[in-house]
Design an enzyme around this catalytic site. Structure first.
Site, PDB file in Angstrom:
ATOM      1  N   GLN A 114      50.836  33.468  32.951  1.00  0.00           N
ATOM      2  CA  GLN A 114      49.959  34.835  32.060  1.00  0.00           C
ATOM      3  C   GLN A 114      50.672  34.978  30.679  1.00  0.00           C
ATOM      4  O   GLN A 114      50.010  35.098  29.485  1.00  0.00           O
ATOM      5  CB  GLN A 114      50.139  36.113  32.730  1.00  0.00           C
ATOM      6  CG  GLN A 114      49.028  37.007  32.171  1.00  0.00           C
ATOM      7  CD  GLN A 114      47.712  36.928  32.940  1.00  0.00           C
ATOM      8  OE1 GLN A 114      47.676  36.759  34.068  1.00  0.00           O
ATOM      9  NE2 GLN A 114      46.854  37.046  32.242  1.00  0.00           N
ATOM     10  N   LYS A 129      51.809  40.363  36.151  1.00  0.00           N
ATOM     11  CA  LYS A 129      51.126  40.421  37.015  1.00  0.00           C
ATOM     12  C   LYS A 129      51.372  41.222  38.290  1.00  0.00           C
ATOM     13  O   LYS A 129      52.757  41.533  38.407  1.00  0.00           O
ATOM     14  CB  LYS A 129      50.946  38.767  37.617  1.00  0.00           C
ATOM     15  CG  LYS A 129      49.792  38.537  38.565  1.00  0.00           C
ATOM     16  CD  LYS A 129      48.753  38.201  37.612  1.00  0.00           C
ATOM     17  CE  LYS A 129      47.455  37.987  38.467  1.00  0.00           C
ATOM     18  NZ  LYS A 129      46.143  37.436  37.468  1.00  0.00           N
ATOM     19  N   GLY A 168      41.853  43.227  36.733  1.00  0.00           N
ATOM     20  CA  GLY A 168      41.531  43.024  38.037  1.00  0.00           C
ATOM     21  C   GLY A 168      42.151  41.557  38.455  1.00  0.00           C
ATOM     22  O   GLY A 168      42.479  40.782  37.614  1.00  0.00           O
ATOM     23  N   ASP A 169      41.892  40.817  39.544  1.00  0.00           N
ATOM     24  CA  ASP A 169      42.098  39.577  39.959  1.00  0.00           C
ATOM     25  C   ASP A 169      41.340  39.291  41.391  1.00  0.00           C
ATOM     26  O   ASP A 169      40.648  40.249  41.758  1.00  0.00           O
ATOM     27  CB  ASP A 169      43.515  39.138  40.012  1.00  0.00           C
ATOM     28  CG  ASP A 169      43.701  37.543  40.028  1.00  0.00           C
ATOM     29  OD1 ASP A 169      43.708  36.913  39.134  1.00  0.00           O
ATOM     30  OD2 ASP A 169      44.296  37.316  41.262  1.00  0.00           O
ATOM     31  N   THR A 212      35.554  36.072  32.086  1.00  0.00           N
ATOM     32  CA  THR A 212      36.290  34.758  32.599  1.00  0.00           C
ATOM     33  C   THR A 212      35.288  33.671  32.708  1.00  0.00           C
ATOM     34  O   THR A 212      35.522  32.438  32.156  1.00  0.00           O
ATOM     35  CB  THR A 212      37.016  35.029  33.817  1.00  0.00           C
ATOM     36  OG1 THR A 212      37.748  36.169  33.583  1.00  0.00           O
ATOM     37  CG2 THR A 212      38.015  33.924  34.132  1.00  0.00           C
TER      38      THR A 212
END
Ligand code: NDP
Length: 447
Positions: A114, A129, A168-169, A212
């Protein structure tokens, strides 16, 4: 590949000795350090300033207990993490992942990546993260809410709009961000942009949901154009059927491609007529069911159990959008044998090092994750800007900025690869371009 520079090798060996069991983290560190060797040869000032030794070590790693109660009154305990990796160019920024495979090594690999991804966006965001080994699958809304509240009760002590802004992820979408934002607001009594990916009625940005997947296609389009190719008329395979995959399919289709396969962690579907995305959205976003439900409606489509087989489906362009190491050497060989000419990563580190090497040796255009999927965090950065201004841009305004950012990322990664004698190698180019800005900032700020 192996190390040529003894100093860089020693930095890696030190990380490996101290984190022997964190294999994904070591994989990510190795890839970045290998591609930074030519930079280190040219920049003894970075060696003197100890930049590499510092950049591989998170500024802070927070690990905590998350206790929550299920609908039957049973108590559950999960592990929670936040890794605040690097704040040289801005507040820590990076998603939260809820998946049973989450552990400290997974979060460190994602946080490390990241740093460079966020730098590539050209926005002022450091790297971080977080997440938990909680599995949202099969849980009721009330259980997910109680988990998110318990998770945020601890996390809120460590984050803030100018300190660390999660998003989010995997396993964290609008529902989870909503519950977490609500809990943060209650505990801290402040309405600030402390999370991104929020609902539109409470500070979210238009186009963040799509960002994304759309960004991945904008990046891929630039990469294709530079090689005299395009999405128009191309056959595309997209793995996964979550947030990134769904909007990659949407944009690839808008750009003239036919997407014929998608997957989830159980298996994959092939629809030679072109994926019916409305149906996929209904199954995955609304009903939260399995991708195999698709073939119950679409009789011409075929479902195969096991997700790795998706790479044996013949296509021109492959977009892995599910999870790390989902595309191995066998998958890469199958794609190459079937004539694939471009692969771009929507997920983080979906291709194993052996698969990447296979693509590069076979002359396949390859867009690495930290460049190709940076559109999500870039739009999160735009959400932060809008929150600071207490203002919102239209969908078109955000989408246009996203497009501009992705074109620039391609250009910068491509130029860095050329400058350091590795023309066309976007893995090296993205690592170098992302690193340089962070390294200069770290050096300027002293130890
Ligand atoms: P979602 O949770 O929305 O979707 C994840 C998808 O991947 C699902 O289809 C899921 O299937 C599948 N999947 C998850 N784990 C595995 C596994 N072990 N094996 C096979 N398939 C799996 O997540 P996102 O779409 O948000 O994220 C996908 C990838 O993109 C991740 O690598 C993430 O880090 C990366 N990413 C996401 C960004 C974002 O903005 N969301 C930004 C940049 C990168 P199932 O339903 O069966 O679990």
């Amino acid at each position: 590949m192996s190390f040529k520079n003894e100093y860089v090798k020693s930095v890696y060996e030190n990380v490996a000795a101290k984190n022997a069991h964190q294999k994904e983290y070591l994989q990510a560190v190795r890839e970045v350090l290998e591609s930074l060797e030519p930079v280190i040869e040219k920049r003894p000032d970075f060696v003197k300033a100890g930049i590499l030794e510092q950049i591989v070590e998170p500024e802070r790693t927070i690990s905590f207990r998350v206790t929550w109660m299920d609908d039957a009154g049973k108590i559950h305990v999960n592990k929670g993490f936040r890794v605040q990796y690097n704040s040289a160019i801005g507040p820590y920024k990076g998603g939260l992942r809820l998946h049973p495979s989450v552990n400290e090594g997974v979060i460190k690999f994602l946080g490390f990546e990241q740093i460079f991804k966020n730098s590539l966006t050209s926005l002022p965001m450091g790297g971080g993260k977080g997440g938990s080994d909680f599995d949202p699958k099969g849980k009721s809304d009330a259980e997910v809410m109680r988990f998110c509240q318990a998770f945020m009760t601890e996390l809120q002590k460590h984050i803030g709009a100018d300190t660390d802004v999660p998003a989010g992820d995997i396993g964290v979408g609008a529902r989870e961000i909503g519950y977490m934002f609500g809990q943060y607001k209650k505990l801290r009594d402040e309405f600030v942009g402390v999370l991104t990916g929020k609902g539109l009625s409470f500070g979210g940005s238009l186009a963040r949901t799509q960002a994304t997947g759309y960004g991945l296609c904008y990046f891929t389009d630039e990469m294709l154009k530079a090689a005299g190719k395009s999405f128009k008329g191309a056959t595309v395979v997209v793995s996964g059927s979550g947030n990134v995959a769904i909007y990659a399919v949407e944009k690839a289709t808008q750009l003239g491609a036919k997407v014929i396969a998608m997957s989830d962690s159980n298996g994959y579907i092939v629809d030679e007529d072109g994926i019916d995305l409305d149906l996929v959205k209904q199954i995955k976003e609304v009903e939260r069911k399995r991708i195999k439900e698709y073939v119950a409606v679409k009789k011409n489509a075929k479902y195969t159990e096991g997700c790795k087989g998706i790479w044996t489906v013949k296509c021109d362009i492959a977009l892995p959008c599910a999870t790390q190491n989902e595309l191995d050497l066998d998958g890469a060989k199958a794609l190459v044998a079937n004539g694939v000419y471009a692969v771009a990563e929507g997920a983080n580190m979906p291709s194993t090092p052996e698969a990447v090497e296979c693509f590069q040796k076979s002359g396949v255009l390859f867009g690495p994750a930290k460049a190709a999927n940076a559109g999500g965090v870039a739009t999160s950065g735009l959400e932060m800007s809008q929150n600071s201004m207490r203002y919102s841009w239209t969908f078109e305004e955000v989408d246009e900025k996203l497009h501009g950012i992705m074109v620039n990322i391609y250009k910068n990664a491509s130029a860095a690869a050329k400058e350091y004698g590795m023309e066309g190698n976007l893995v090296a180019g993205a690592n170098i371009a992302g690193f340089l800005k962070v390294a200069e900032a770290m050096k300027a700020q002293g130890i």
